[in-house]
Design an enzyme around this catalytic site. Structure first.
Site, PDB file in Angstrom:
ATOM      1  N   CYS A 129       7.057  56.250  -1.051  1.00 31.16           N
ATOM      2  CA  CYS A 129       5.837  57.008  -0.782  1.00 31.16           C
ATOM      3  C   CYS A 129       4.896  57.000  -1.983  1.00 31.16           C
ATOM      4  CB  CYS A 129       6.226  58.432  -0.382  1.00 31.16           C
ATOM      5  SG  CYS A 129       4.831  59.523  -0.254  1.00 31.16           S
ATOM      6  N   CYS A 134       2.621  55.974   0.971  1.00 28.50           N
ATOM      7  CA  CYS A 134       1.588  56.959   1.308  1.00 28.50           C
ATOM      8  C   CYS A 134       0.493  57.099   0.235  1.00 28.50           C
ATOM      9  CB  CYS A 134       2.195  58.349   1.488  1.00 28.50           C
ATOM     10  SG  CYS A 134       3.918  58.395   1.968  1.00 28.50           S
ATOM     11  N   LYS A 137      -1.663  53.940  -0.534  1.00 29.70           N
ATOM     12  CA  LYS A 137      -2.298  53.607   0.748  1.00 29.70           C
ATOM     13  C   LYS A 137      -3.462  54.546   1.046  1.00 29.70           C
ATOM     14  CE  LYS A 137      -1.277  55.786   4.209  1.00 29.70           C
ATOM     15  NZ  LYS A 137      -0.231  55.620   5.162  1.00 29.70           N
ATOM     16  N   TYR A 270       1.815  50.418  11.940  1.00 24.72           N
ATOM     17  CA  TYR A 270       0.861  51.189  11.161  1.00 24.72           C
ATOM     18  C   TYR A 270       0.656  50.684   9.746  1.00 24.72           C
ATOM     19  CZ  TYR A 270       3.644  54.904   8.687  1.00 24.72           C
ATOM     20  OH  TYR A 270       4.439  55.638   7.880  1.00 24.72           O
ATOM     21  N   GLU A 274      -3.142  49.797   8.751  1.00 26.45           N
ATOM     22  CA  GLU A 274      -3.729  50.583   7.660  1.00 26.45           C
ATOM     23  C   GLU A 274      -4.196  49.669   6.524  1.00 26.45           C
ATOM     24  OE1 GLU A 274      -1.415  54.869   8.001  1.00 26.45           O
ATOM     25  OE2 GLU A 274      -0.611  53.381   6.651  1.00 26.45           O
ATOM     26  N   HIS A 542     -17.078  75.975  14.030  1.00 26.71           N
ATOM     27  CA  HIS A 542     -18.209  75.110  14.313  1.00 26.71           C
ATOM     28  C   HIS A 542     -19.021  74.877  13.048  1.00 26.71           C
ATOM     29  CE1 HIS A 542     -21.017  73.166  16.949  1.00 26.71           C
ATOM     30  NE2 HIS A 542     -22.018  73.865  16.456  1.00 26.71           N
ATOM     31  N   GLU A 547     -12.632  71.552  16.228  1.00 24.32           N
ATOM     32  CA  GLU A 547     -12.967  72.463  17.333  1.00 24.32           C
ATOM     33  C   GLU A 547     -12.950  71.738  18.678  1.00 24.32           C
ATOM     34  OE1 GLU A 547     -17.025  73.929  17.480  1.00 24.32           O
ATOM     35  OE2 GLU A 547     -17.794  72.058  16.659  1.00 24.32           O
TER      36      GLU A 547
HETATM   37  P1  FAD Z   1      12.395  56.050  -0.342  1.00 24.80           P
HETATM   38  O1  FAD Z   1      11.225  56.885  -0.691  1.00 24.80           O
HETATM   39  O2  FAD Z   1      12.130  54.655   0.059  1.00 24.80           O
HETATM   40  O3  FAD Z   1      13.358  56.090  -1.617  1.00 24.80           O
HETATM   41  C1  FAD Z   1      14.542  55.334  -1.705  1.00 24.80           C
HETATM   42  C2  FAD Z   1      14.770  54.986  -3.154  1.00 24.80           C
HETATM   43  O4  FAD Z   1      16.129  54.550  -3.317  1.00 24.80           O
HETATM   44  C3  FAD Z   1      13.894  53.841  -3.637  1.00 24.80           C
HETATM   45  O5  FAD Z   1      13.360  54.131  -4.884  1.00 24.80           O
HETATM   46  C4  FAD Z   1      14.864  52.676  -3.729  1.00 24.80           C
HETATM   47  O6  FAD Z   1      14.464  51.711  -4.656  1.00 24.80           O
HETATM   48  C5  FAD Z   1      16.126  53.398  -4.141  1.00 24.80           C
HETATM   49  N1  FAD Z   1      17.372  52.676  -3.871  1.00 24.80           N
HETATM   50  C6  FAD Z   1      17.677  51.896  -2.817  1.00 24.80           C
HETATM   51  N2  FAD Z   1      18.931  51.461  -2.902  1.00 24.80           N
HETATM   52  C7  FAD Z   1      19.437  51.975  -4.051  1.00 24.80           C
HETATM   53  C8  FAD Z   1      20.710  51.907  -4.679  1.00 24.80           C
HETATM   54  N3  FAD Z   1      21.725  51.242  -4.146  1.00 24.80           N
HETATM   55  N4  FAD Z   1      20.888  52.546  -5.867  1.00 24.80           N
HETATM   56  C9  FAD Z   1      19.876  53.259  -6.428  1.00 24.80           C
HETATM   57  N5  FAD Z   1      18.666  53.376  -5.855  1.00 24.80           N
HETATM   58  C10 FAD Z   1      18.455  52.746  -4.680  1.00 24.80           C
HETATM   59  N6  FAD Z   1       5.056  58.386   5.173  1.00 24.80           N
HETATM   60  C11 FAD Z   1       4.249  59.445   5.387  1.00 24.80           C
HETATM   61  O7  FAD Z   1       4.745  60.544   5.634  1.00 24.80           O
HETATM   62  N7  FAD Z   1       2.884  59.332   5.318  1.00 24.80           N
HETATM   63  C12 FAD Z   1       2.283  58.164   5.040  1.00 24.80           C
HETATM   64  O8  FAD Z   1       1.061  58.082   4.987  1.00 24.80           O
HETATM   65  C13 FAD Z   1       3.104  57.030   4.803  1.00 24.80           C
HETATM   66  N8  FAD Z   1       2.552  55.853   4.482  1.00 24.80           N
HETATM   67  C14 FAD Z   1       3.346  54.792   4.214  1.00 24.80           C
HETATM   68  C15 FAD Z   1       2.739  53.598   3.854  1.00 24.80           C
HETATM   69  C16 FAD Z   1       3.512  52.499   3.574  1.00 24.80           C
HETATM   70  C17 FAD Z   1       2.841  51.206   3.172  1.00 24.80           C
HETATM   71  C18 FAD Z   1       4.932  52.582   3.657  1.00 24.80           C
HETATM   72  C19 FAD Z   1       5.794  51.382   3.355  1.00 24.80           C
HETATM   73  C20 FAD Z   1       5.541  53.762   3.995  1.00 24.80           C
HETATM   74  C21 FAD Z   1       4.755  54.883   4.284  1.00 24.80           C
HETATM   75  N9  FAD Z   1       5.321  56.107   4.635  1.00 24.80           N
HETATM   76  C22 FAD Z   1       4.517  57.184   4.886  1.00 24.80           C
HETATM   77  C23 FAD Z   1       6.779  56.270   4.777  1.00 24.80           C
HETATM   78  C24 FAD Z   1       7.408  56.962   3.541  1.00 24.80           C
HETATM   79  O9  FAD Z   1       7.070  56.254   2.376  1.00 24.80           O
HETATM   80  C25 FAD Z   1       8.915  57.015   3.732  1.00 24.80           C
HETATM   81  O10 FAD Z   1       9.206  57.658   4.953  1.00 24.80           O
HETATM   82  C26 FAD Z   1       9.612  57.785   2.605  1.00 24.80           C
HETATM   83  O11 FAD Z   1       9.329  57.236   1.360  1.00 24.80           O
HETATM   84  C27 FAD Z   1      11.111  57.785   2.856  1.00 24.80           C
HETATM   85  O12 FAD Z   1      11.775  58.450   1.828  1.00 24.80           O
HETATM   86  P2  FAD Z   1      13.307  58.102   1.501  1.00 24.80           P
HETATM   87  O13 FAD Z   1      13.743  59.131   0.538  1.00 24.80           O
HETATM   88  O14 FAD Z   1      14.064  57.917   2.752  1.00 24.80           O
HETATM   89  O15 FAD Z   1      13.268  56.674   0.820  1.00 24.80           O
HETATM   90  P1  NA7 Z   2       7.295  48.467  12.520  1.00 23.91           P
HETATM   91  O1  NA7 Z   2       6.879  49.788  12.975  1.00 23.91           O
HETATM   92  O2  NA7 Z   2       8.732  48.118  12.629  1.00 23.91           O
HETATM   93  O3  NA7 Z   2       6.427  47.336  13.235  1.00 23.91           O
HETATM   94  C1  NA7 Z   2       6.599  45.972  12.988  1.00 23.91           C
HETATM   95  C2  NA7 Z   2       5.348  45.223  13.412  1.00 23.91           C
HETATM   96  O4  NA7 Z   2       5.484  43.852  13.072  1.00 23.91           O
HETATM   97  C3  NA7 Z   2       5.117  45.258  14.908  1.00 23.91           C
HETATM   98  O5  NA7 Z   2       3.746  45.199  15.145  1.00 23.91           O
HETATM   99  C4  NA7 Z   2       5.817  43.988  15.369  1.00 23.91           C
HETATM  100  O6  NA7 Z   2       5.311  43.477  16.578  1.00 23.91           O
HETATM  101  C5  NA7 Z   2       5.463  43.061  14.251  1.00 23.91           C
HETATM  102  N1  NA7 Z   2       6.426  41.963  14.101  1.00 23.91           N
HETATM  103  C6  NA7 Z   2       7.755  42.055  13.965  1.00 23.91           C
HETATM  104  N2  NA7 Z   2       8.285  40.844  13.801  1.00 23.91           N
HETATM  105  C7  NA7 Z   2       7.260  39.953  13.840  1.00 23.91           C
HETATM  106  C8  NA7 Z   2       7.171  38.542  13.723  1.00 23.91           C
HETATM  107  N3  NA7 Z   2       8.252  37.795  13.529  1.00 23.91           N
HETATM  108  N4  NA7 Z   2       5.958  37.966  13.801  1.00 23.91           N
HETATM  109  C9  NA7 Z   2       4.861  38.716  14.003  1.00 23.91           C
HETATM  110  N5  NA7 Z   2       4.870  40.058  14.120  1.00 23.91           N
HETATM  111  C10 NA7 Z   2       6.074  40.668  14.040  1.00 23.91           C
HETATM  112  O7  NA7 Z   2       6.921  48.213  11.003  1.00 23.91           O
HETATM  113  P2  NA7 Z   2       5.937  48.802   9.908  1.00 23.91           P
HETATM  114  O8  NA7 Z   2       6.174  47.981   8.685  1.00 23.91           O
HETATM  115  O9  NA7 Z   2       4.533  48.862  10.308  1.00 23.91           O
HETATM  116  O10 NA7 Z   2       6.426  50.268   9.671  1.00 23.91           O
HETATM  117  C11 NA7 Z   2       7.804  50.531   9.437  1.00 23.91           C
HETATM  118  C12 NA7 Z   2       7.966  51.908   8.897  1.00 23.91           C
HETATM  119  O11 NA7 Z   2       7.621  51.846   7.498  1.00 23.91           O
HETATM  120  C13 NA7 Z   2       7.082  52.924   9.504  1.00 23.91           C
HETATM  121  O12 NA7 Z   2       7.767  53.689  10.448  1.00 23.91           O
HETATM  122  C14 NA7 Z   2       6.657  53.746   8.301  1.00 23.91           C
HETATM  123  O13 NA7 Z   2       7.355  54.956   8.244  1.00 23.91           O
HETATM  124  C15 NA7 Z   2       6.963  52.971   7.112  1.00 23.91           C
HETATM  125  P3  NA7 Z   2       5.919  43.905  18.033  1.00 23.91           P
HETATM  126  O14 NA7 Z   2       5.204  45.151  18.426  1.00 23.91           O
HETATM  127  O15 NA7 Z   2       7.400  44.114  17.827  1.00 23.91           O
HETATM  128  O16 NA7 Z   2       5.629  42.733  18.884  1.00 23.91           O
END
Ligand code: FAD
Ligand code: NA7
Length: 588
Positions: A129, A134, A137, A270, A274, A542, A547
């Site tokens: 995040c 988050c 982004k 998403y 995004e 408003h 609203e």
């Molecule tokens: P993480 O935050 O991923 O933390 C896991 C940590 O464990 C990482 O630092 C990883 O490197 C570490 N780790 C992994 N394996 C090991 C190991 N074996 N030993 C030690 N460390 C390890 N959520 C929202 O609510 N709002 C948003 O707007 C939003 N935007 C997002 C945008 C993007 C591009 C992405 C990719 C995600 C977004 N999310 C958003 C999702 C959010 O980031 C995740 O849901 C959240 O970070 C999950 O928290 P977590 O604790 O499960 O894992």
């Molecule tokens: P998602 O929600 O798992 O979506 C994956 C997207 O990528 C979806 O649009 C898929 O299309 C597409 N997809 C998957 N495989 C392919 C291939 N091979 N070629 C083209 N397009 C593909 O992933 P996000 O990364 O957006 O988000 C994952 C979580 O990360 C999300 O819940 C956040 O919390 C953070 P489809 O609809 O399956 O045809």
């Protein structure tokens, strides 16, 4: 024999060593059985003792496992551990859980380790995040919104002569500096709470024991009474020629040392939309390659509208195509890449040239290389997700899991934080409050933001039946958009109500500016059991977008001209009559 087998299986799965005395194979088996009867009143087998305490037969042993007393007996063993709790993963969930456990007086260790991306990108403490999710982004989305605000500002009287350009390096540097301050803040807060932090990769080596390998390859071993796995997810690749060598993922994008230039985004969920949205918003030439639908899992009417808005605001879409190879035409920052893609519906093959290809096709759980199999923790073969009970406990009672790696739960930061905090309170405080995964609000920060809470229309139909639902919707025009003459009839809101339950609101969806801010309030109301009637009774603020459902009831439009209103209503009514499942109480 079956019960004996079951009990042995249980102790194996708990990772507990046991001694099994097979009475039918002992010379003095019948004497032992008599003594056991005298001691316990039980003649049947299995007759289970844990650390000298009698538990009982198979049923009683499983009962003790369910109510936690078995674990207590096992924990009462004289074995002492290095820590009460070891948390693997210092992201949203792991940090929240470890801080709460430490506040409750426990000795806690957190391990966090980021494996660099194939292009070598890495980052600090705090997880997805903060570093690659988050936070960057939303800040880059804000950069794009400011660009739009600049355009609007002339209509509000701002005059400026100079050509306004966007500078990627300035944006990246300032955002990365802010992230750096957050990384530092997390380290300080762990130290303040006396939590031991190791920047090392953790894996289970035996029950209650992990190996931690640091950046230099040095290995250390630690034991704990309980473990929380919070390792999150990492971006998936396409598995096509050239993807890992030449493509980037969201893990690389936010700290990219150069402006990505003309970009192809692969994926339509998403993260993909995004990123495409803000890259286009800062002026780049952006194309999104969509395999099937927009925003799988979200309400499809809303998803289509969010996508269409992007399409009419400069983002190009290649629909029903998947890439088959990525070739480097010229190295550089950015270089030039050739992408070949094939249609999902015909034999058509296309190719295009881009500076950057951003792959956003889903994320894989980081659970496959952490030794779960060595201690018997089950995870799903297909996606690596860990199944847990409603207390985030895995099938191995001393191991818990939270956050993105959970099977069938939301992948959102506030969910991971809430689950982590409540888990620590249940384990070490006197709380029994569980994380409520129902009606979790979220927002997709596409150029037109999309906020939602509760059921999508598709899921609501599955759950309640179309005949039991009333769906109210409205188009609206934010006041701030009127003067600059921005799109009318693009912002949209709908609520899905369960007619069988006093028209309780089971789904809330809004597409418009500040959708996240709006949705948060509705989420609280839905938690309190919001009904359509209560919504109608609520007086709005408003002039705001929030609203939309209060000052005027759903089905009304406001701040729009009559002509487009009627057109909008006509479309809405057509949909209603065609599908026969939506009701729109429209009036002007
Ligand atoms: P993480 O935050 O991923 O933390 C896991 C940590 O464990 C990482 O630092 C990883 O490197 C570490 N780790 C992994 N394996 C090991 C190991 N074996 N030993 C030690 N460390 C390890 N959520 C929202 O609510 N709002 C948003 O707007 C939003 N935007 C997002 C945008 C993007 C591009 C992405 C990719 C995600 C977004 N999310 C958003 C999702 C959010 O980031 C995740 O849901 C959240 O970070 C999950 O928290 P977590 O604790 O499960 O894992
Ligand atoms: P998602 O929600 O798992 O979506 C994956 C997207 O990528 C979806 O649009 C898929 O299309 C597409 N997809 C998957 N495989 C392919 C291939 N091979 N070629 C083209 N397009 C593909 O992933 P996000 O990364 O957006 O988000 C994952 C979580 O990360 C999300 O819940 C956040 O919390 C953070 P489809 O609809 O399956 O045809």
């Amino acid at each position: 024999m079956f019960f004996i087998f079951q009990v042995k299986e249980l102790f194996s799965s708990l990772g507990s060593e046991y001694l099994a005395l097979e009475l039918d194979q002992c010379d003095d088996g019948s004497i032992i059985q008599e003594v056991l009867f005298e001691m316990t009143g039980q003649r049947t087998v299995p007759n289970v003792f844990v650390n000298k305490t009698h538990v009982g037969g198979c049923d009683k042993t499983f009962q003790a496992q369910r109510d936690g007393t078995l674990q207590q007996l096992l924990d009462n063993n004289t074995v002492s551990y290095d820590y009460d709790l070891i948390v693997i993963g210092g992201g949203s969930g792991g940090l929240a859980c470890s801080k709460e456990a430490a506040s409750l007086g426990k000795k806690v260790m957190v391990l966090d380790y980021v494996e660099p991306t194939p292009l070598g990108t890495s980052w600090g403490l705090g997880g997805t995040c903060v570093n690659v999710g988050c936070i960057p982004k939303k800040l880059m989305h804000q950069a794009a919104l400011l660009g739009q605000a600049l355009k609007d500002s002339r209509k509000f009287g701002w005059e400026y002569e100079e050509q306004v350009n966007h500078n990627w390096d300035t944006m990246r540097e300032n955002i990365q500096d802010y992230i750096g301050s957050l990384n530092w803040g997390y380290r300080v807060s762990l130290r303040d709470k006396n939590i031991r932090y190791e920047n090392a990769y953790a894996e289970f080596v035996e029950p209650h024991k992990i190996k931690a390998t640091n950046r230099k390859g040095k290995e250390s071993f630690y034991t704990a009474g309980k473990f929380v796995v919070a390792t999150g997810e990492r971006p998936r690749y396409l598995d096509i020629p050239g993807d890992k060598e030449f493509c980037i993922t969201s893990d690389d994008l936010f700290s990219l040392s150069y402006c990505p230039g003309k970009t192809l985004v692969v994926g339509a969920s998403y993260v993909a939309l995004e990123c495409a949205g803000f890259l286009a918003g800062i002026g780049l030439d952006v194309t999104v390659m969509v395999r099937s639908i927009f925003l799988r899992g979200f309400d499809q009417e809303m998803a289509e509208k969010a996508g269409t808005y992007m399409e009419t605001h400069g983002v190009k879409f290649l629909k029903k195509f998947v890439p088959t190879s990525v070739e480097q035409l010229e190295p550089g920052t950015p270089g030039r890449l050739k992408v070949i893609a094939k249609s999902t519906e015909s034999d058509q093959v296309i190719e295009g040239e881009y500076n950057t290809v951003l792959v956003a096709v889903g994320r894989d759980s980081c659970t496959r290389k952490i030794g779960l199999e060595r201690i018997g923790v089950k995870n799903k073969r297909k996606n690596g997700k860990i199944p847990v009970n409603d207390e985030e406990q895995t099938n191995v009672p001393y191991v818990y899991a939270i956050g993105d790696i959970l099977d069938g739960k939301w992948e959102l930061t506030p969910v991971a934080i809430q689950a982590g905090r409540l888990l620590a309170r249940r384990l070490y405080g006197d709380s029994n409050v569980k994380c409520d995964y129902i009606n979790v609000p979220t927002t997709v920060f596409t150029p037109m933001e999309y906020g939602c809470c509760g059921y999508s229309e598709e899921k609501a139909i599955e759950a309640f039946g179309a005949e039991n639902l009333e769906v109210y919707h409205t188009l609206f025009w934010p006041l701030e958009w009127t003067v600059p003459g921005r799109d009318n009839n693009q912002c949209f809101a709908k609520i899905i109500c369960n007619k069988d339950d006093y028209e309780r609101v089971v789904g809330f969806h809004v597409l418009g500016p500040n959708a996240g801010e709006i949705t948060q309030g509705y989420a609280a109301a839905m938690k309190c059991g919001l009904t359509k009637e209560k919504l109608d009774e609520t007086i709005g603020i408003h002039p705001t977008c929030a609203e939309v459902s209060s000052t005027r009831p759903f089905g009304y439009q406001f701040h729009s001209n009559v002509k487009t209103d009627l057109l909008g209503m006509f479309v809405v009514f057509s949909v209603f009559f065609f599908l026969g499942m939506k009701t729109c109480q429209a009036a002007l």
